[in-house]
Scaffold this active site. Structure first.
Site, PDB file in Angstrom:
ATOM      1  N   ALA A  57     -19.955 -15.045 -30.136  1.00 46.49           N
ATOM      2  CA  ALA A  57     -21.046 -14.080 -30.349  1.00 46.49           C
ATOM      3  C   ALA A  57     -22.035 -14.259 -29.198  1.00 46.49           C
ATOM      4  O   ALA A  57     -22.456 -15.380 -28.898  1.00 46.49           O
ATOM      5  CB  ALA A  57     -21.708 -14.336 -31.696  1.00 46.49           C
ATOM      6  N   CYS A  59     -25.253 -14.078 -26.607  1.00 45.43           N
ATOM      7  CA  CYS A  59     -26.719 -14.149 -26.505  1.00 45.43           C
ATOM      8  C   CYS A  59     -27.187 -13.118 -25.479  1.00 45.43           C
ATOM      9  O   CYS A  59     -26.521 -12.898 -24.459  1.00 45.43           O
ATOM     10  CB  CYS A  59     -27.159 -15.518 -25.985  1.00 45.43           C
ATOM     11  SG  CYS A  59     -26.932 -16.834 -27.158  1.00 45.43           S
ATOM     12  N   VAL A  83     -21.085 -19.717 -29.001  1.00 42.42           N
ATOM     13  CA  VAL A  83     -22.136 -18.890 -28.410  1.00 42.42           C
ATOM     14  C   VAL A  83     -21.693 -18.439 -27.021  1.00 42.42           C
ATOM     15  O   VAL A  83     -21.292 -19.262 -26.192  1.00 42.42           O
ATOM     16  CB  VAL A  83     -23.440 -19.708 -28.313  1.00 42.42           C
ATOM     17  CG1 VAL A  83     -24.497 -18.898 -27.610  1.00 42.42           C
ATOM     18  CG2 VAL A  83     -23.907 -20.109 -29.696  1.00 42.42           C
ATOM     19  N   LYS A  84     -21.773 -17.137 -26.803  1.00 45.76           N
ATOM     20  CA  LYS A  84     -21.360 -16.589 -25.505  1.00 45.76           C
ATOM     21  C   LYS A  84     -22.601 -16.436 -24.628  1.00 45.76           C
ATOM     22  O   LYS A  84     -23.593 -15.800 -25.032  1.00 45.76           O
ATOM     23  CB  LYS A  84     -20.730 -15.225 -25.746  1.00 45.76           C
ATOM     24  CG  LYS A  84     -19.483 -14.962 -24.932  1.00 45.76           C
ATOM     25  CD  LYS A  84     -18.830 -13.682 -25.415  1.00 45.76           C
ATOM     26  CE  LYS A  84     -17.764 -13.236 -24.442  1.00 45.76           C
ATOM     27  NZ  LYS A  84     -17.268 -11.903 -24.775  1.00 45.76           N
ATOM     28  N   ILE A  85     -22.534 -17.002 -23.440  1.00 45.59           N
ATOM     29  CA  ILE A  85     -23.677 -16.935 -22.525  1.00 45.59           C
ATOM     30  C   ILE A  85     -23.175 -16.477 -21.155  1.00 45.59           C
ATOM     31  O   ILE A  85     -22.233 -17.057 -20.609  1.00 45.59           O
ATOM     32  CB  ILE A  85     -24.372 -18.318 -22.406  1.00 45.59           C
ATOM     33  CG1 ILE A  85     -24.958 -18.722 -23.766  1.00 45.59           C
ATOM     34  CG2 ILE A  85     -25.440 -18.324 -21.324  1.00 45.59           C
ATOM     35  CD1 ILE A  85     -25.712 -20.042 -23.776  1.00 45.59           C
TER      36      ILE A  85
END
Ligand code: G3P
Length: 222
Positions: A57, A59, A83-85
């Site tokens: 998902a 950011c 977390v996708k950054i």
């Protein structure tokens, strides 16, 4: 190699999981925007409860503190959340802090092996080269997968190469042969991988032959 689905559509994810071949999901804001009438959080949690594996998902904050706060919040939604950054200076800074807290990061929008190396060094669990978008720009997207796999292997970096922005079945074969640990598939690509016209013809012919045989057996009393 593990296969993920690249979608936020829950029906597609249920279908993929039912076939027993999908072990994770990647999403991004563009995919999320196609889903109407459901909040970001609710959809991510729903996906996490549907697939028994990592769910990326993304950011969207554009400063380090914002990214860190957003990542901590999103990762607390469910144990499956990754977390996708996006990679840039602030993304790397946030990733090096968050990875030390045990938060799993999928570093995204990777367009060079240099970026992949930086992402892995910052502690990303998954590193996502965007193959199709590089191909669209006239470069060989798969070369980034090749170089990233080679570099991670050479230095025993624990980051996994997640081949993304895949557009057709040959992309998946190429990523698999190069040793990418994961390929994330749009639903249409998954369907295209399943299909072969000779399989359809073969099934129809076996069916027709088996019916003819049954009919003949019944007629002759055998
Ligand atoms: O996982 C990244 C992917 O969603 C990007 O795909 O087709 O928009 O380049 P595409």
């Amino acid at each position: 190699m593990r296969l993920f689905l690249d979608t936020a559509n829950i029906e597609q994810i249920r279908e993929g999981v039912k076939m027993g071949i999908i072990s994770g999901v990647t999403t991004n804001p563009t995919l999320m925007a196609k889903e109407k009438g459901v909040s970001y959080r609710d959809r991510v949690v729903e996906i996490c409860e549907t697939v028994n594996g990592p769910v990326s998902a993304e950011c969207t904050a554009r400063d380090v503190d914002g990214l860190i706060g957003e990542a901590r919040e999103i990762s607390a939604w469910h144990t499956h959340v990754v977390v996708k950054i996006p990679i840039d200076e602030i993304g790397l800074e946030a990733t090096s802090i968050l990875s030390k807290e045990g938060i799993k990061i999928n570093m995204t929008l990777i367009f060079s092996a240099n970026q992949a190396l930086l992402a892995a060094t910052a502690g990303a669990t998954f590193v996502s080269p965007f193959v199709g978008r590089l191909d669209d720009a006239g470069q060989d997207g798969m070369e980034v997968v090749r170089e990233s796999v080679e570099i991670f292997d050479q230095y025993h970096l624990p980051a996994q190469v997640l081949a993304a922005s895949l557009r057709h079945p040959r992309h998946v074969i190429a990523a698999a042969r190069l040793g990418a640990q994961i390929a994330t598939l749009p639903y249409a690509l998954l369907k295209a991988m399943v299909k072969h016209p000779l399989t359809d013809v073969g099934i129809e012919r076996f069916l027709a032959d088996s019916q003819a045989y049954e009919k003949e057996s019944a007629r002759s009393g055998a």
